[in-house]
Design an enzyme around this catalytic site. Structure first.
Site, mmCIF file in Angstrom:
data_model
loop_
_atom_site.group_PDB
_atom_site.id
_atom_site.type_symbol
_atom_site.label_atom_id
_atom_site.label_comp_id
_atom_site.label_asym_id
_atom_site.label_seq_id
_atom_site.Cartn_x
_atom_site.Cartn_y
_atom_site.Cartn_z
ATOM 1 N N GLY A 16 0.844 -1.205 0.000
ATOM 2 C CA GLY A 16 0.000 0.000 0.000
ATOM 3 C C GLY A 16 0.871 1.244 0.000
ATOM 4 O O GLY A 16 1.918 1.266 0.634
ATOM 5 N N ASP A 126 5.909 -4.760 5.897
ATOM 6 C CA ASP A 126 6.355 -6.109 6.264
ATOM 7 C C ASP A 126 6.397 -7.071 5.069
ATOM 8 O O ASP A 126 7.376 -7.801 4.892
ATOM 9 C CB ASP A 126 5.496 -6.684 7.400
ATOM 10 C CG ASP A 126 4.012 -6.686 7.073
ATOM 11 O OD1 ASP A 126 3.621 -6.008 6.096
ATOM 12 O OD2 ASP A 126 3.247 -7.364 7.770
ATOM 13 N N GLY A 127 5.370 -7.026 4.204
ATOM 14 C CA GLY A 127 5.329 -7.928 3.051
ATOM 15 C C GLY A 127 6.489 -7.668 2.101
ATOM 16 O O GLY A 127 7.254 -8.578 1.746
ATOM 17 N N ASP A 150 0.715 2.227 8.973
ATOM 18 C CA ASP A 150 0.299 1.448 10.154
ATOM 19 C C ASP A 150 1.309 1.499 11.303
ATOM 20 O O ASP A 150 0.967 1.179 12.439
ATOM 21 C CB ASP A 150 0.092 -0.028 9.774
ATOM 22 C CG ASP A 150 -0.889 -0.213 8.638
ATOM 23 O OD1 ASP A 150 -1.698 0.705 8.415
ATOM 24 O OD2 ASP A 150 -0.844 -1.262 7.981
ATOM 25 N N ARG A 185 -24.937 12.984 19.445
ATOM 26 C CA ARG A 185 -24.824 11.635 18.890
ATOM 27 C C ARG A 185 -23.552 10.945 19.383
ATOM 28 O O ARG A 185 -22.624 11.592 19.859
ATOM 29 C CB ARG A 185 -24.705 11.700 17.366
ATOM 30 C CG ARG A 185 -25.989 11.959 16.667
ATOM 31 C CD ARG A 185 -25.731 12.163 15.188
ATOM 32 N NE ARG A 185 -27.001 12.249 14.474
ATOM 33 C CZ ARG A 185 -27.151 12.852 13.313
ATOM 34 N NH1 ARG A 185 -26.122 13.421 12.708
ATOM 35 N NH2 ARG A 185 -28.329 12.878 12.731
ATOM 36 N N GLY A 193 -4.877 0.563 9.928
ATOM 37 C CA GLY A 193 -3.833 0.174 10.880
ATOM 38 C C GLY A 193 -3.591 -1.318 10.886
ATOM 39 O O GLY A 193 -2.732 -1.811 11.608
ATOM 40 N N ARG A 194 -4.407 -2.017 10.131
ATOM 41 C CA ARG A 194 -4.324 -3.478 10.049
ATOM 42 C C ARG A 194 -4.410 -4.114 11.435
ATOM 43 O O ARG A 194 -5.344 -3.806 12.155
ATOM 44 C CB ARG A 194 -3.055 -3.898 9.303
ATOM 45 C CG ARG A 194 -3.293 -5.125 8.450
ATOM 46 C CD ARG A 194 -2.132 -5.424 7.572
ATOM 47 N NE ARG A 194 -2.322 -4.930 6.228
ATOM 48 C CZ ARG A 194 -3.175 -5.451 5.353
ATOM 49 N NH1 ARG A 194 -3.908 -6.490 5.665
ATOM 50 N NH2 ARG A 194 -3.313 -4.959 4.159
ATOM 51 N N GLU A 245 -9.338 -0.543 12.463
ATOM 52 C CA GLU A 245 -10.012 -1.519 11.586
ATOM 53 C C GLU A 245 -9.807 -2.955 12.074
ATOM 54 O O GLU A 245 -10.596 -3.843 11.780
ATOM 55 C CB GLU A 245 -9.525 -1.386 10.139
ATOM 56 C CG GLU A 245 -8.028 -1.665 9.956
ATOM 57 C CD GLU A 245 -7.558 -1.583 8.514
ATOM 58 O OE1 GLU A 245 -8.381 -1.447 7.600
ATOM 59 O OE2 GLU A 245 -6.333 -1.649 8.306
#
Ligand code: F6P
Length: 369
Positions: A16, A126-127, A150, A185, A193-194, A245
């Protein structure tokens, strides 16, 4: 260490995008050109070199001073990126007609040799850095640069892109405060942030959120409802809830949208789930806003620009010094080099005893635990 003979290096941006990628590309290019090296930018992750047939006008972009002029402040990446087609887990059809993941890293190393590339600066999370580590083990000279909004990479205090994401999320939550208060409300804001809660935690504290839900601390909906009621009793009839998330309820699972071969699973829906649960538990009108990819776009903050330029220049110094298989890392007040193996071994989660968590608790912010 004897200085290696370097004529040509390559740069790639994988996974990303994150604000600051172009600043790293500029710093690497200028620092390398100043040493008399040639610089090639690989298009779309490794695709430009791995799958050159996709690029009729060439998968490698010659990077010149002109090409990298005026890009420090630009979001995105001039090289393009992808989080599909990981060469270590390449989706491939087997003889039985079924798809499976194949390691094609040897072919990738050969492609680098064929293109006479003496060194690679791999900019990624990381990937991408796991792939970079494999390439280094197979003999390619590789320096990694830690990128991700992240901030979940080990061995560096911070990754570039994170500060921009936190700053923008904070500004958005500030804006949502006034409308939440006007309508009395509950406002739920989901941030990326995975599997780590860094963005939610830092933006939530900076914007005076009332509840912050992070993957590291599974939440109990009853505790969120209690916090909302408590605020009602002292006249603060609105509540701001920031949800990572990857947040999950006690005993529950992370909200996953999809899982595909050769790529990381997509997360999403955590905010909407919490909003519905809050409305059911409290009867209060609740709205959910998902900031999503807005956190990845736009111009990097001055902090991220400087960090990116420092990382890029440090990567070139590392190549010149004959280093390989290392990642540039921020260890204030300096940058240093850490083995890619260590940086990619596990994810950097928010430590439950860190002072940022303690600060939130001291300020009365609930983690709903
Ligand atoms: O890792 C960066 C990140 O933005 C995560 O925060 C998010 O889960 C993911 O990428 C989204 O990726 P995609 O670009 O596939 O939507």
């Amino acid at each position: 260490m004897p200085k290696p003979m370097i004529r040509k290096i390559a740069i790639n941006t994988g996974g990303g995008d994150a604000p600051g990628l172009n600043a790293v590309i500029r710093a690497v290019t200028i620092a390398a050109l100043n040493r008399g090296w040639e610089v090639a930018g690989i298009r779309d992750g490794y695709n430009g070199i791995f799958l050159p047939e996709r690029y009729p006008s060439g998968g490698l972009i010659p990077l010149t001073r002109e090409r990298v002029r005026g890009i420090t402040h630009l979001g995105g990446t001039i090289l393009g990126t992808t989080n599909r087609g990981n060469p270590l887990k390449y989706p491939t059809m087997g003889p039985d007609g079924k798809m499976y993941e194949k390691d094609r890293s040897d072919e990738l190393v050969d492609a680098f040799r064929l293109n006479r590339i003496d060194g690679l600066v791999a900019i990624g999370g990381d990937g991408s850095l796991t792939i970079a580590n494999e390439l280094a083990k197979k003999g390619l000279r590789v320096i990694g640069v830690p990128k991700t909004i992240d901030n979940d990479l080990e061995k560096t205090v911070i990754t570039f892109g994170f500060d921009t994401a936190v700053s923008f999320a904070t500004a958005c939550i500030d804006r949502l405060h006034s409308t939440a208060e006007a309508h009395q409300r509950v406002m739920v804001v989901e941030v990326m942030g995975r599997y780590a809660g860094w963005i939610a935690l830092n933006a939530g504290i900076s914007s005076d959120a009332d509840v912050i839900l992070i993957p590291e601390i599974p939440y109990n909906i009853r505790q969120i409802a209690a916090k909302i009621r408590e605020r009602d009793t002292y006249g603060a009839r609105f509540t701001m809830v920031v949800v990572a998330e990857g947040a999950k309820p006690v005993g529950g699972e992370i909200s996953v949208i999809s899982k595909e071969l050769g790529r990381a699973e997509r997360l999403g829906g955590a905010g909407e789930r919490v909003a519905q649960e809050i409305q059911e538990a409290t009867g209060k009108e609740t709205r959910c806003v998902v900031l999503g990819h807005l956190l990845r776009g736009g111009s990097p903050t001055a902090f991220d620009r400087l960090l990116s330029l420092r990382f890029g220049a440090a990567a070139v110094r590392a190549l010149e010094d004959g280093k390989s298989g290392v990642m540039v890392a921020l260890d204030p007040p300096t940058v240093r080099y850490v083995p890619l193996e260590q940086a990619t071994r596990r994810m950097k989660s928010v430590p439950l005893d860190c002072d940022t968590i303690l600060t939130a608790r001291d300020l009365g912010i609930s983690f709903a635990d």
